[in-house]
Design a protein around this motif. Structure first.
Motif, PDB file in Angstrom:
ATOM      1  N   UNK A  24       0.933  -1.390   0.186  1.00 45.07           N
ATOM      2  CA  UNK A  24       0.009  -0.181  -0.296  1.00 45.07           C
ATOM      3  C   UNK A  24       1.151   0.912   0.385  1.00 45.07           C
ATOM      4  N   UNK A  25       0.554   1.675  -1.171  1.00 39.84           N
ATOM      5  CA  UNK A  25       1.627   3.488  -0.823  1.00 39.84           C
ATOM      6  C   UNK A  25       1.115   4.368  -0.914  1.00 39.84           C
ATOM      7  N   UNK A 116       2.786  -3.026   8.740  1.00 37.24           N
ATOM      8  CA  UNK A 116       1.442  -2.350   9.222  1.00 37.24           C
ATOM      9  C   UNK A 116       0.482  -3.464   9.385  1.00 37.24           C
ATOM     10  N   UNK A 117      -0.384  -3.000  10.656  1.00 32.75           N
ATOM     11  CA  UNK A 117      -1.854  -3.543  11.327  1.00 32.75           C
ATOM     12  C   UNK A 117      -1.958  -4.790  10.064  1.00 32.75           C
ATOM     13  N   UNK A 130       5.156   6.132   2.665  1.00 36.93           N
ATOM     14  CA  UNK A 130       6.078   4.725   2.975  1.00 36.93           C
ATOM     15  C   UNK A 130       5.032   3.908   2.089  1.00 36.93           C
ATOM     16  N   UNK A 131       5.886   3.137   1.798  1.00 37.07           N
ATOM     17  CA  UNK A 131       5.530   1.632   1.237  1.00 37.07           C
ATOM     18  C   UNK A 131       4.957   0.740   1.991  1.00 37.07           C
ATOM     19  N   UNK A 132       3.515   0.299   2.669  1.00 34.45           N
ATOM     20  CA  UNK A 132       3.153  -0.285   3.110  1.00 34.45           C
ATOM     21  C   UNK A 132       3.398  -1.611   3.474  1.00 34.45           C
ATOM     22  N   UNK A 133       3.618  -3.266   4.020  1.00 34.78           N
ATOM     23  CA  UNK A 133       3.398  -3.983   4.073  1.00 34.78           C
ATOM     24  C   UNK A 133       2.835  -5.085   4.728  1.00 34.78           C
ATOM     25  N   UNK A 136       4.098 -10.098   8.439  1.00 34.15           N
ATOM     26  CA  UNK A 136       5.328 -11.207   6.917  1.00 34.15           C
ATOM     27  C   UNK A 136       6.298 -11.122   6.541  1.00 34.15           C
ATOM     28  N   UNK A 137       5.332 -10.238   5.755  1.00 33.64           N
ATOM     29  CA  UNK A 137       6.537 -10.211   3.728  1.00 33.64           C
ATOM     30  C   UNK A 137       7.141  -9.172   4.931  1.00 33.64           C
ATOM     31  N   UNK A 138       7.259  -7.852   5.363  1.00 34.93           N
ATOM     32  CA  UNK A 138       8.266  -7.119   5.190  1.00 34.93           C
ATOM     33  C   UNK A 138       9.300  -7.545   5.912  1.00 34.93           C
TER      34      UNK A 138
END
Length: 154
Positions: A24-25, A116-117, A130-133, A136-138
């Motif tokens: 999510x950008x 992110x939540x 920012x770039x949210x992930x 587990x992915x980040x």
């Protein structure tokens, strides 16, 4: 990293996709101006990596662990917080006048790839720049990344 597709692809040295993640950008779209709330485009690299070895859902404020672990109860206590969780990959622009330098500097704008939540939707532009992930992915990406790693945002 594709802003149109809201995906981050990790590529090997031949340009093959090793992994792909929904992200999510920025809700405000693409842009480099300081204070715009936009996600900057162009060539970047990972300047700093924060959070190695910390538990998933570790809460960060100003790039420091608060000692908190994100939970629905914590979210209810702080409903207006922009949650930065689990890991931070702090980006630095490589294009002077576009995403590096006075008024447009990605690093000075504190633009990260971060967790992110899990209640936040992916695939939709909703962040503050920012770039949210997913957490587990980040964490997975963090373990595959290194300082200086190139990141292209298109």
């Amino acid at each position: 990293m594709s802003l149109n597709d809201q995906t981050l692809a990790l590529l090997d040295s031949n340009g093959g996709i090793v992994a792909s993640y929904p992200v999510s950008t920025a809700l405000n779209g693409v842009g480099e101006q300081h204070g715009s709330g936009c996600t900057p485009a162009g060539a970047h690299y990972i300047r700093a990596m924060i959070g190695a070895g910390l538990p998933a859902n570790t809460v960060f404020r100003a790039r420091r662990s608060t000692g908190e672990i994100y939970s629905p109860q914590l979210a209810a206590r702080y409903p207006d917080r922009d949650w930065v969780l689990s890991r931070i990959l702090w980006l630095c622009g490589q294009e002077p006048g576009k995403n590096r330098g006075a008024g447009v500097d990605t690093f000075r704008r504190f633009i990260y790839i971060h967790g992110t939540p899990n209640t936040e939707p992916m695939g939709l532009a909703l962040s503050h720049g920012c770039i949210r992930m997913r957490n587990d992915d980040v964490i997975e990406l963090f373990d595959l990344a290194w300082p200086g790693m190139p990141v292209t945002i298109r």
